[in-house]
Structure formats: C-alpha cells, structure tokens
Design a protein around this motif. Structure first.
Motif: not given
Length: 379
Positions: A150-155, A40-41, A127-129
């Motif tokens: 969580a992971r970021p958007r696009g992951a 995760g990020s 939050r852009g996730r």
C-alpha cells in the motif's frame, strides 16, 4: 523506479529470502523487499488457511497503523470477505489466465472492476492509505496466499505497470517461500524421530547446549529427565517388532502429554528404548512431579514393564554444571540407578547420594546396558 532499478530490487528480494534462516525471516524479507520494490509505505504477506477458511496475516512491514503488529498472532479474515482469492482468481486461472495482481484505491473501483473488494477499500480508508496493489502468491499451482503493498493517502496511485510488476514480485516471493518450506521440511526431518514424531537426539543436543548456556548466564534452572522403557526386548521377541514400535509410539504420546505440563519442555526419543524430557525454567520439584506422573502412566500401558526414570536438575545440589554433557551424564546415572533398583519412582541426582558417585565412577558395561554418555567425569 526505472527498469534497472526494478531489476535490482527483485534480485535483492530474492537474495534476502534465500539467506533467511527461519520462516519468519523469510516472511519479513518478502514483505520488506516487496514494499521497497513497489515504492510502497506498507506491505503484508498473508496465507490462505483452507481448512479453516481464513486469510491469516503472517507479517506486516513498513509504516504500520495502530493495531498492526509485525508478526500478528490473531490477525485473520474470513476468506468469504475477500472472494477474489477463492473465486475470481480461481475462475481466471481455470480459464487459462495468469494470477495477475490488481490495484484498489480508497476512492473505490472503476465500474465493473472484477477485483473490487469492499473490505479492502474500507481498510484503506480506516488506516489512512490511498491505494494498494494485491498480488496472489501461487505455490504448486494453487493459491497459497497474497502479497499486499500500500501507499499513503496523497501518494501516486499504483498503475497498470505497477500491477504487472507486482505479479513478477509475487512470483519471486513464491519461489522464496517454496525454498523456505523445503528447508523447513529438511530441518524437521533432521530433528525429528520418524517413529514417534518427538524430537531426536540431535535436537536435544542443540537445545541442551543452549539451555546450559542460559543457566551459566543467568542461573535459569535446567532439568533433564532420561527414561528407559522397560520390557521392549521382551515385547519384540514375543509379539514382533511392529508391536514393539506401537509401544514406543504409545509411550512417546504419554511423554508428550506429561511434558506439556511444563512450559517449553522438549520431549524426545534418544534412540532405541531411551527417551528424555528437557526443560528450561520450571523448578526441580515441578519436573519431578511430572516425571512421577510419567512413571505412573507408563506402568499402566498394556505392554511393556513401565519405565526407569532418572532426573538431573541444576535446581538441586549436583555441583557446578559447566557443560551439557555433565547434566546428561548425571541424568543417565540416575536412570541407571532407577533401573537397577526397579524403582517405580524417578531417581533424582542430588537427592540420591549414590548418583553423583555413579556418574563419576560408572560401572563396567554389561550386555543389556549402554555405557554412560561419553564425557569425562569432570565435564
């Protein structure tokens, strides 16, 4: 990450939590380890505070968004906004199921998904996730809180196998938290007086060593108030030890209340009828004022005969203080003088010329007086 990689990450997580020295260290190790194990990020660990009905965030790790502090003081959410921890999961456990983790995405849930939480989805978007996996933390058969990764958007979106693995990670975190809580209880018992709930002599010794170290480094004012509760023996002999214990508890409460006026003060029972107040930062005059109030309030207690109070502060002309024992010895000598003079006010080393001489040349022991602290006069 393959099976071997996941196994190594779980072992690393367990080791990191086992080596943690404080609850915060343990929380940070849990969140960081879970974040790495699940690729995760960002990760957060939260506790369910049942008495106030909220989910309180203990730590945020990884790539934090704006407003996300590592150890937030006031980031908490009403538990009714996250019903799965109190309702959905409880019902599942009650039916014999396990505390399984689940996945949510910023795109929203699949139809009929029982783990769906609108607030979590909104938070992901804000939050852009792109997605998160939420794993319950279960301690002693009850929901303790949750682990959130969580992971970021696009992951890549978390899958079912990630959710299963998150459940395993959460169980390792739960074991680490249980160990931390046991250690904290041991530390609490080791540094707490069982009768009054104040700190004990061991805690004072440790804190005083640290405070004197600070004083020698940057000149911070260290003050020590030593109190001897008068009349305890008479109360014990006349009314019994249970009443004497109540007097000790009552005075301990008064000491705690008065000490609260001095930021960061440590209130302690040294043993028997001896108590103390240790401060780092407040001026000598501030400490003396509080000690005066303490003497006044102690004299107003129903039982006992007030308190003999001695003070030693590096903010007064007491000479160089090279060790904690020297400050203790000076405060003890001031308290001895207060007791001998039946003073209703604190006696202060450096403001009563006899105290310094008394500390360096203590009188012979008597039947009703403990010897001064066992340190040579020059220390």
């Amino acid at each position: 990450m393959g099976v071997d990689g996941r196994l190594r990450s779980v072992v690393a997580l367990a080791q990191a939590m086992a080596s943690a020295h404080t609850p915060r260290d343990s929380w940070r190790a849990a969140a960081q380890g879970a974040c790495e194990a699940l690729a995760g990020s960002f990760a957060a660990l939260s506790v369910w505070e049942r008495d106030v009905g909220r989910l309180k965030v203990l730590v945020n790790a990884g790539e934090r968004a704006e407003g996300e502090d590592e150890f937030p003081e006031d980031e908490a959410y009403p538990v009714h906004q996250f019903p799965e921890i109190a309702e959905f999961l409880h019902e599942r456990w009650a039916g014999g199921g396990g505390p399984n983790a689940w996945v949510e995405t910023a795109a929203g849930p699949a139809s009929g998904d029982p783990g769906y939480c609108q607030q979590r989805v909104a938070a992901l978007r804000r939050r852009g996730r792109g997605c998160c996996v939420v794993a319950p933390i279960v301690l002693h058969g009850r929901a303790w809180g949750e682990l959130y990764v969580a992971r970021p958007r696009g992951a890549p979106v978390f899958g079912a196998d990630d959710a299963d693995f998150a459940t395993v990670v959460a169980s390792v975190v739960a074991s680490g938290i249980a160990q931390t809580e046991r250690l904290e209880e041991v530390r609490r018992l080791a540094f707490t007086d069982p009768l009054t709930g104040l700190a004990n002599r061991r805690a004072v010794d440790m804190r005083l060593d640290e405070a004197v170290g600070r004083h020698r480094e940057d000149g911070a004012v260290v003050s020590l108030v030593v109190c001897d509760l008068n009349g305890l023996k008479r109360v014990n002999d006349t009314h019994g030890h249970a009443v004497g214990d109540r007097l000790l508890e009552r005075f301990g409460s008064v000491l705690s209340v008065c000490g609260a006026r001095l930021p960061g003060a440590l209130a302690a029972r040294l043993g028997g009828d001896e108590f103390c107040l240790l401060t780092l930062g407040p001026t000598a005059d501030e400490v003396i004022a509080v000690a005066g109030e303490l003497c006044t309030r102690a004299a107003e207690l129903d039982l006992g005969e007030g308190v003999a109070c001695g003070i030693a502060s590096t903010g007064d002309p007491i000479g160089e203080v090279r060790s904690a024992r020297r400050l203790f010895r000076l405060a003890d000598a001031a308290q001895y003088r207060a007791k001998a003079a039946r003073s209703r006010e604190p006696v202060v080393a450096g403001r009563d010329g006899a105290v310094l001489r008394l500390a360096d040349s203590p009188p012979p022991r008597t039947g009703d007086r403990r010897r001064f602290r066992d340190a040579p006069p020059s220390t």
